[in-house]
Design a protein around this motif. Structure first.
Motif, PDB file in Angstrom:
ATOM      1  N   LEU A 188       0.826  -1.211   0.000  1.00 44.04           N
ATOM      2  CA  LEU A 188       0.000   0.000   0.000  1.00 44.04           C
ATOM      3  C   LEU A 188       0.860   1.261   0.000  1.00 44.04           C
ATOM      4  O   LEU A 188       0.506   2.258  -0.640  1.00 44.04           O
ATOM      5  CB  LEU A 188      -0.962  -0.003   1.195  1.00 44.04           C
ATOM      6  CG  LEU A 188      -2.086  -1.028   1.128  1.00 44.04           C
ATOM      7  CD1 LEU A 188      -2.848  -1.072   2.446  1.00 44.04           C
ATOM      8  CD2 LEU A 188      -3.019  -0.742  -0.043  1.00 44.04           C
TER       9      LEU A 188
ATOM     10  N   THR B 116      -3.412   3.113  -2.991  1.00 40.28           N
ATOM     11  CA  THR B 116      -4.630   2.413  -2.614  1.00 40.28           C
ATOM     12  C   THR B 116      -4.829   1.143  -3.435  1.00 40.28           C
ATOM     13  O   THR B 116      -4.374   1.051  -4.582  1.00 40.28           O
ATOM     14  CB  THR B 116      -5.862   3.316  -2.786  1.00 40.28           C
ATOM     15  OG1 THR B 116      -5.956   3.695  -4.151  1.00 40.28           O
ATOM     16  CG2 THR B 116      -5.788   4.542  -1.899  1.00 40.28           C
TER      17      THR B 116
ATOM     18  N   LEU C 221     -11.549   0.761  -1.389  1.00 35.60           N
ATOM     19  CA  LEU C 221     -10.133   1.062  -1.594  1.00 35.60           C
ATOM     20  C   LEU C 221      -9.470   1.193  -0.233  1.00 35.60           C
ATOM     21  O   LEU C 221      -9.916   1.957   0.618  1.00 35.60           O
ATOM     22  CB  LEU C 221      -9.949   2.356  -2.388  1.00 35.60           C
ATOM     23  CG  LEU C 221     -10.323   2.296  -3.852  1.00 35.60           C
ATOM     24  CD1 LEU C 221     -10.159   3.673  -4.500  1.00 35.60           C
ATOM     25  CD2 LEU C 221      -9.478   1.267  -4.582  1.00 35.60           C
TER      26      LEU C 221
ATOM     27  N   SER D  28      -6.158   2.043   2.171  1.00 35.38           N
ATOM     28  CA  SER D  28      -4.975   2.908   2.205  1.00 35.38           C
ATOM     29  C   SER D  28      -4.398   2.910   3.618  1.00 35.38           C
ATOM     30  O   SER D  28      -5.061   2.499   4.577  1.00 35.38           O
ATOM     31  CB  SER D  28      -5.328   4.330   1.766  1.00 35.38           C
ATOM     32  OG  SER D  28      -6.291   4.871   2.649  1.00 35.38           O
TER      33      SER D  28
END
Length: 153
Positions: A54, A59, A102, A104
């Motif tokens: 990451l 993402t 997504l 992150s």
């Protein structure tokens, strides 16, 4: 005429084989020492791999992470859940496909990564300064260039 002896029977090949074995051991020992300097807590290697992915790639969805780690999405989902509970990963709806999430890194995770790298860098800097004189530091700089070439091959 070409030397027909087995590679390990030629002096230069035998030396290269010995150096390769010693280098593997020394690099492994150095990596362990560096890991000791900044522990990422109780994270598993799979969890660390996800965080580094990451950080490096930005993402990603659980499916993308699973593919990158060569595992089933269900297994990756369990890893991601643990990282979310630990406050290291956040999920947000994918603007292009609201069915996807997504993932992150959180700010706390980024801070942890930066602090860990700084601790390892500081330990290595102090070890070089303390244990190597100026000439040895120059030799090490030359060796680093050779290691770069090996790593790129």
């Amino acid at each position: 005429m070409k030397d027909q002896r087995a590679p390990q029977n030629r002096p230069e090949a035998a030396r290269a084989l010995a150096v390769a074995a010693e280098l593997r051991v020394v690099v492994g020992r150095l990596v362990r020492r560096l890991r000791e300097q900044a522990s990422a807590g109780d994270l598993t290697s799979s969890q660390k791999s996800v965080l580094l992915h990451l950080e490096r790639e930005g993402t990603a969805t659980v499916t993308v992470l699973a593919r990158a780690q060569d595992m089933r999405p269900q297994s990756m989902g369990a890893i991601v859940s643990t990282l979310e509970v630990a406050g290291l990963v956040d999920g947000a709806p994918d603007p292009a496909d609201g069915r996807q999430t997504l993932l992150s890194l959180t700010a706390a995770c980024r801070d942890m990564i930066v602090a860990g790298r700084a601790a390892r860098q500081d330990w290595l800097f102090r070890a070089i300064q303390t244990n190597l004189d100026g000439e040895e530091q120059e030799q090490l700089a030359g060796a680093v260039e050779l290691l770069k070439r090996l790593a790129a091959s």
